[in-house]
Design a protein around this motif. Structure first.
Motif, PDB file in Angstrom:
ATOM      1  N   TYR A 147       0.841  -1.208   0.000  1.00 44.13           N
ATOM      2  CA  TYR A 147       0.000   0.000   0.000  1.00 44.13           C
ATOM      3  C   TYR A 147       0.875   1.258   0.000  1.00 44.13           C
ATOM      4  CZ  TYR A 147      -3.597   3.361   1.327  1.00 44.13           C
ATOM      5  OH  TYR A 147      -4.450   4.435   1.342  1.00 44.13           O
ATOM      6  N   GLU A 170      -7.699   0.781  -1.931  1.00 41.49           N
ATOM      7  CA  GLU A 170      -8.828   0.427  -1.073  1.00 41.49           C
ATOM      8  C   GLU A 170      -8.842  -1.074  -0.778  1.00 41.49           C
ATOM      9  OE1 GLU A 170     -13.740   0.624  -1.030  1.00 41.49           O
ATOM     10  OE2 GLU A 170     -12.594   1.501  -2.689  1.00 41.49           O
ATOM     11  N   ASP A 173      -6.022  -1.953   1.687  1.00 41.54           N
ATOM     12  CA  ASP A 173      -6.377  -1.501   3.029  1.00 41.54           C
ATOM     13  C   ASP A 173      -7.401  -2.437   3.668  1.00 41.54           C
ATOM     14  OD1 ASP A 173      -6.387   0.724   5.101  1.00 41.54           O
ATOM     15  OD2 ASP A 173      -8.504   0.687   4.565  1.00 41.54           O
ATOM     16  N   ARG A 174      -8.387  -2.855   2.889  1.00 45.71           N
ATOM     17  CA  ARG A 174      -9.445  -3.731   3.399  1.00 45.71           C
ATOM     18  C   ARG A 174      -8.902  -5.128   3.727  1.00 45.71           C
ATOM     19  NH1 ARG A 174     -12.378  -3.110  -0.535  1.00 45.71           N
ATOM     20  NH2 ARG A 174     -11.933  -5.008  -1.725  1.00 45.71           N
ATOM     21  N   ARG A 230      -7.371   5.214   8.354  1.00 47.61           N
ATOM     22  CA  ARG A 230      -7.245   4.248   7.281  1.00 47.61           C
ATOM     23  C   ARG A 230      -6.080   4.621   6.378  1.00 47.61           C
ATOM     24  NH1 ARG A 230     -12.330   1.420   6.424  1.00 47.61           N
ATOM     25  NH2 ARG A 230     -13.862   2.107   7.984  1.00 47.61           N
ATOM     26  N   GLY A 231      -5.930   3.850   5.322  1.00 47.83           N
ATOM     27  CA  GLY A 231      -4.936   4.204   4.323  1.00 47.83           C
ATOM     28  C   GLY A 231      -3.521   4.159   4.847  1.00 47.83           C
TER      29      GLY A 231
END
Length: 256
Positions: A147, A170, A173-174, A230-231
Motif C-alpha cells: 500500500y 482500497e 487496506d481492506r 485508514r490508508g
C-alpha cells in the motif's frame, strides 16, 4: 531425507522472490513463474512438515528453529489465499524473501530435522495458534507495505506503476484489516489455550507480551473503525506493529 525437501523449498521460494523483483522492474511476463515457484516450494515444505509430524511423538516445532519452519509455511499459506490472483502476486515480493530466510534459519538451527523431540498437545495447539496469528500479522504488514509503495508511486505520478497490475489501495487496506482480524482470532484462541490448559501460574512474561500484542492490534482496528484511521496511517501502524512483534516476541518465547 530432510535436505531433499529443504533445498527444493529454498530454491523455489528464492526463484519466486527473484521473479517478483523482476516483475517490479517491468518483466511482468514472468509472473506465472513466480507463483509456480511459490506453489512448488509450498508443496515441498508441506511434505517436510508432514514427515516431521509423522516422525515425532507430539509437536515437533516447539524450538525456535522449528517454530520458524512452521511460521514460514503459515506465511506462504496465507499468501497463497490471494497471491494466485495476478493483481496480488507482488505482495509476494515482501513475503517470499522472508519465507526463504525463515526456512534457511530453521535449517541452520535444526528445525527441519525429522527426529525432532515432540511436546505435549496442549502446548502444540497453543504454539500453532500463536504462530498462525503472527503469520496473519505478517501478511497484513505485507499488504500494508505494498500500500505504502503504491501510494508513493501514484503521488509521484509514476506511470510505471500502472504496468504492475497492483490491487487498488482500497482493496489493500481492506484485506490488511481482514488479516489483522484473523490474527486476533488466532491469538485470542492461543491465549485462552495457554491460560486454560498449560501449567502456568498466572501471566508469565511470554503470555504478558502476547496479551500486549493483542491489545496493540485490537487498538489498531478500533482506531480504524471508530476514528477513521485508514490508508497510509493504518498501513504504518501495521508495519510498526510487526516490527515490535518481531523484536519482542522471540525474546520472551524462545530466549532459552
Amino acid at each position: 531425507m530432510a535436505e531433499l525437501l529443504v533445498w527444493p523449498t529454498l530454491i523455489a521460494y528464492g526463484e519466486a522472490a527473484i521473479v517478483y523483483a523482476g516483475e517490479l522492474h517491468g518483466h511482468a511476463r514472468y509472473g506465472r513463474l513466480g507463483i509456480w515457484g511459490v506453489r512448488i516450494g509450498w508443496l515441498a515444505q508441506t511434505a517436510l512438515l508432514v514427515a516431521q509430524a509423522l516422525s515425532a511423538d507430539g509437536f515437533p516445532w516447539g524450538t525456535w528453529a522449528g517454530a520458524l519452519n512452521l511460521l514460514s509455511w503459515l506465511v506462504v499459506s496465507g499468501y497463497l489465499v490471494w497471491g494466485c490472483r495476478p493483481r496480488y502476486r507482488l505482495v509476494g515480493l515482501a513475503l517470499m524473501p522472508l519465507a526463504a530466510g525463515l526456512v534457511l534459519l530453521a535449517w541452520v538451527g535444526g528445525g527441519t530435522a525429522l527426529d525432532a523431540h515432540g511436546d505435549g498437545w496442549a502446548l502444540a495447539i497453543h504454539a500453532a495458534l500463536m504462530l498462525a496469528a503472527l503469520a496473519s500479522f505478517t501478511v497484513a504488514a505485507a499488504m500494508a507495505g505494498i500500500y505504502v509503495f503504491e501510494e508513493r508511486r501514484l503521488k509521484r505520478r509514476d506511470s510505471r506503476i500502472l504496468r504492475l497490475r497492483l490491487p487498488s489501495l482500497e482493496a489493500l487496506d481492506r484485506l490488511a484489516a481482514r488479516a489483522v482480524v484473523a490474527g486476533l482470532a488466532f491469538m485470542s484462541a492461543g491465549i485462552v489455550v495457554g491460560l486454560g490448559w498449560l501449567d502456568v501460574s498466572g501471566l508469565d512474561a511470554a503470555m504478558t507480551v502476547a496479551v500486549l500484542i493483542w491489545v496493540l492490534y485490537a487498538l489498531a482496528l478500533l482506531v480504524r473503525w471508530e476514528a477513521g484511521v485508514r490508508g497510509r496511517r493504518f498501513a504504518r501502524l501495521l508495519l510498526g506493529g510487526l516490527v515490535l512483534v518481531v523484536v519482542v516476541l522471540p525474546l520472551t518465547h524462545f530466549a532459552a
